[in-house]
Design an enzyme around this catalytic site. Structure first.
Site, PDB file in Angstrom:
ATOM      1  N   HIS A 137       0.824  -1.213   0.000  1.00 38.38           N
ATOM      2  CA  HIS A 137       0.000   0.000   0.000  1.00 38.38           C
ATOM      3  C   HIS A 137       0.855   1.258   0.000  1.00 38.38           C
ATOM      4  O   HIS A 137       2.039   1.226   0.358  1.00 38.38           O
ATOM      5  CB  HIS A 137      -0.912   0.019   1.237  1.00 38.38           C
ATOM      6  CG  HIS A 137      -2.099  -0.880   1.118  1.00 38.38           C
ATOM      7  ND1 HIS A 137      -2.037  -2.223   1.384  1.00 38.38           N
ATOM      8  CD2 HIS A 137      -3.376  -0.628   0.741  1.00 38.38           C
ATOM      9  CE1 HIS A 137      -3.216  -2.766   1.186  1.00 38.38           C
ATOM     10  NE2 HIS A 137      -4.061  -1.822   0.786  1.00 38.38           N
ATOM     11  N   LYS A 155      -0.899   4.844   4.708  1.00 40.96           N
ATOM     12  CA  LYS A 155      -1.869   3.935   5.342  1.00 40.96           C
ATOM     13  C   LYS A 155      -1.557   3.775   6.832  1.00 40.96           C
ATOM     14  O   LYS A 155      -0.398   3.593   7.211  1.00 40.96           O
ATOM     15  CB  LYS A 155      -1.854   2.575   4.637  1.00 40.96           C
ATOM     16  CG  LYS A 155      -2.901   1.621   5.175  1.00 40.96           C
ATOM     17  CD  LYS A 155      -3.133   0.438   4.248  1.00 40.96           C
ATOM     18  CE  LYS A 155      -4.137  -0.548   4.822  1.00 40.96           C
ATOM     19  NZ  LYS A 155      -5.453   0.036   5.108  1.00 40.96           N
TER      20      LYS A 155
HETATM   21  N1  NDP Z   1     -12.836  -1.001   1.840  1.00 39.46           N
HETATM   22  C1  NDP Z   1     -12.148  -0.490   0.823  1.00 39.46           C
HETATM   23  O1  NDP Z   1     -12.342  -0.856  -0.352  1.00 39.46           O
HETATM   24  C2  NDP Z   1     -11.136   0.566   1.095  1.00 39.46           C
HETATM   25  C3  NDP Z   1     -10.896   0.934   2.373  1.00 39.46           C
HETATM   26  N2  NDP Z   1     -10.004   1.914   2.659  1.00 39.46           N
HETATM   27  C4  NDP Z   1      -9.932   2.304   4.061  1.00 39.46           C
HETATM   28  O2  NDP Z   1     -10.631   3.537   4.203  1.00 39.46           O
HETATM   29  C5  NDP Z   1     -10.067   4.299   5.257  1.00 39.46           C
HETATM   30  C6  NDP Z   1      -9.752   5.680   4.757  1.00 39.46           C
HETATM   31  O3  NDP Z   1      -8.697   5.611   3.823  1.00 39.46           O
HETATM   32  P1  NDP Z   1      -8.149   6.928   3.100  1.00 39.46           P
HETATM   33  O4  NDP Z   1      -9.275   7.663   2.468  1.00 39.46           O
HETATM   34  O5  NDP Z   1      -6.997   6.511   2.300  1.00 39.46           O
HETATM   35  O6  NDP Z   1      -7.651   7.769   4.390  1.00 39.46           O
HETATM   36  P2  NDP Z   1      -7.525   9.351   4.545  1.00 39.46           P
HETATM   37  O7  NDP Z   1      -6.598   9.569   5.693  1.00 39.46           O
HETATM   38  O8  NDP Z   1      -7.232   9.980   3.242  1.00 39.46           O
HETATM   39  O9  NDP Z   1      -9.010   9.801   4.975  1.00 39.46           O
HETATM   40  C7  NDP Z   1      -9.575   9.632   6.225  1.00 39.46           C
HETATM   41  C8  NDP Z   1     -10.377  10.882   6.545  1.00 39.46           C
HETATM   42  O10 NDP Z   1     -11.145  10.674   7.724  1.00 39.46           O
HETATM   43  C9  NDP Z   1     -11.018  11.849   8.528  1.00 39.46           C
HETATM   44  N3  NDP Z   1     -11.339  11.564   9.915  1.00 39.46           N
HETATM   45  C10 NDP Z   1     -10.498  11.328  10.944  1.00 39.46           C
HETATM   46  N4  NDP Z   1     -11.200  11.115  12.063  1.00 39.46           N
HETATM   47  C11 NDP Z   1     -12.498  11.203  11.730  1.00 39.46           C
HETATM   48  C12 NDP Z   1     -13.701  11.080  12.457  1.00 39.46           C
HETATM   49  N5  NDP Z   1     -13.706  10.838  13.782  1.00 39.46           N
HETATM   50  N6  NDP Z   1     -14.867  11.232  11.798  1.00 39.46           N
HETATM   51  C13 NDP Z   1     -14.881  11.533  10.494  1.00 39.46           C
HETATM   52  N7  NDP Z   1     -13.774  11.671   9.739  1.00 39.46           N
HETATM   53  C14 NDP Z   1     -12.601  11.513  10.365  1.00 39.46           C
HETATM   54  C15 NDP Z   1      -9.590  12.276   8.295  1.00 39.46           C
HETATM   55  O11 NDP Z   1      -9.403  13.603   8.703  1.00 39.46           O
HETATM   56  P3  NDP Z   1      -7.929  14.067   9.209  1.00 39.46           P
HETATM   57  O12 NDP Z   1      -7.007  13.834   8.061  1.00 39.46           O
HETATM   58  O13 NDP Z   1      -8.109  15.491   9.561  1.00 39.46           O
HETATM   59  O14 NDP Z   1      -7.602  13.192  10.392  1.00 39.46           O
HETATM   60  C16 NDP Z   1      -9.488  12.102   6.793  1.00 39.46           C
HETATM   61  O15 NDP Z   1     -10.015  13.226   6.107  1.00 39.46           O
HETATM   62  C17 NDP Z   1      -8.870   3.484   5.759  1.00 39.46           C
HETATM   63  O16 NDP Z   1      -9.257   2.717   6.867  1.00 39.46           O
HETATM   64  C18 NDP Z   1      -8.553   2.555   4.582  1.00 39.46           C
HETATM   65  O17 NDP Z   1      -7.943   1.362   5.001  1.00 39.46           O
HETATM   66  C19 NDP Z   1      -9.305   2.549   1.684  1.00 39.46           C
HETATM   67  C20 NDP Z   1      -9.468   2.195   0.384  1.00 39.46           C
HETATM   68  C21 NDP Z   1     -10.402   1.169  -0.026  1.00 39.46           C
HETATM   69  O1  LIG Z   2      -5.825   2.011   3.016  1.00 39.86           O
HETATM   70  C1  LIG Z   2      -6.057   1.666   1.824  1.00 39.86           C
HETATM   71  O2  LIG Z   2      -5.682   2.327   0.852  1.00 39.86           O
HETATM   72  C2  LIG Z   2      -6.821   0.432   1.596  1.00 39.86           C
HETATM   73  N1  LIG Z   2      -7.368  -0.157   2.614  1.00 39.86           N
HETATM   74  C3  LIG Z   2      -8.152  -1.336   2.581  1.00 39.86           C
HETATM   75  C4  LIG Z   2      -7.477  -2.442   3.349  1.00 39.86           C
HETATM   76  O3  LIG Z   2      -6.932  -2.173   4.435  1.00 39.86           O
HETATM   77  O4  LIG Z   2      -7.510  -3.593   2.896  1.00 39.86           O
HETATM   78  C5  LIG Z   2      -8.577  -1.718   1.182  1.00 39.86           C
HETATM   79  C6  LIG Z   2      -7.549  -1.466   0.129  1.00 39.86           C
HETATM   80  O5  LIG Z   2      -6.528  -2.378   0.297  1.00 39.86           O
HETATM   81  C7  LIG Z   2      -7.036  -0.037   0.210  1.00 39.86           C
END
Ligand code: NDP
Ligand SMILES: O=C(O)C1=N[C@H](C(=O)O)C[C@H](O)C1
EC number: 1.17.1.8
Length: 261
Positions: free
Chosen positions: A151, A155
């Protein structure tokens, strides 16, 4: 029309999901939530100029008629967010990874009590869903396996939710097995990766990567490698869209996109 609120809209995935909702004529984005944002309205964010959608910064300030809550936040926030959604009659569609098994079970119990549909998907990408299914199939014949997830270096959690889910699916079909040499030692601790039911999981973090996974199987004189790549976060949106369309039809919380496909 499905009314949707997106939590984590300032982030990489939340912003992509908010745009997907805006672009879909069957969905309406009625709110966005991000704990540390200062915006009062989504339109104040340069990426969403011209949009008029209320932005919230605290759970207890959220007032919404949304029926679906998309969550791409952080591991320490997602449980509270999903609990809030269920208690307010909103179906959670959770992409955020890093919840404990107990937290997931508690949410499933709450969803059943409230008779609300929901989904926790460790990965919304079709390639990852298929990889997990193929890996489970292969593990029946190849019990020796190593999982390598790769990743981007921002992350937070490791191993990835997808890697943990892959290991769980493999553990369902293979007898418990300690792999490798029983006398093996680690000259540098951690060299063999994390351990789940005898399987090893390795987490790679590098700039330039998005989300990738390889499952390597080895047998006498042969090997099999299954790999999936998310080159762009758009890869997750097909799955998120399906979940938003369908989740309100159910009365329980599923784990894994395959339950809604
Ligand atoms: N299931 C799937 O297919 C996928 C899952 N993911 C998962 O999604 C999650 C987010 O990933 P990603 O977008 O890359 O991460 P980012 O860090 O880009 O985004 C997370 C956001 O959530 C905000 N945040 C933090 N605390 C809170 C809260 N209490 N309530 C609401 N928002 C909050 C952060 O703000 P701030 O930066 O100010 O802290 C930030 O803007 C991760 O857990 C990742 O593993 C990612 C890709 C695909
Ligand atoms: O953090 C990410 O980017 C992603 N998170 C998810 C995971 O933890 O498996 C899904 C995907 O791999 C992207």
């Amino acid at each position: 029309m499905v009314k949707v609120i997106v939590a984590g809209y300032k982030g990489r995935m939340g912003s992509t999901a908010a745009q997907m909702v805006i672009d879909n004529p069957d969905f309406e984005l009625v709110g966005v939530y991000d704990a540390r944002s200062q915006d009062q309205n989504l339109g104040e964010d340069d990426r969403f100029k011209g949009q008029d959608v209320p932005a919230f910064h605290a759970l207890d300030k959220i007032k919404t008629d949304a029926t679906v809550w998309i969550d791409f936040t952080i591991p320490t926030a997602v449980y509270e967010n999903a609990t809030f959604a269920l208690k307010h009659g909103i179906s959670p569609v959770i992409g955020t990874t890093g919840m404990t098994d107990t937290q997931v079970k508690n949410l499933q119990t709450l969803a059943k009590e409230k008779q609300i549909g929901g989904l926790i998907a460790p990965n919304f990408g079709i390639s990852a869903v298929l990889l997990m299914q193929f890996a489970q199939q292969a593990a029946k014949y190849f019990p020796d396996v190593e999982i390598i997830e790769m990743h981007h270096d921002d992350k937070i959690d490791s191993p990835s939710g997808t890697a943990i889910s892959t290991a769980k699916k493999i553990a369902e079909v293979r007898a418990p097995k300690e792999q490798g040499n029983p006398d093996a030692t680690e000259t540098i601790p951690g060299a063999r990766g994390a351990e789940y039911e005898g399987m090893r999981i390795h987490a790679v973090r590098l700039p330039g990567l998005v989300a990738h996974e390889e499952v390597m199987f080895g047998g006498p004189g042969e090997g099999l490698t299954i790999r999936q790549d998310s080159f762009d976060r758009i890869s997750f949106m097909t799955g998120v869209k399906v979940a938003v369309e369908k989740v309100n039809q159910y009365h329980e919380l599923f784990v894994g996109l395959e339950h809604l496909l």
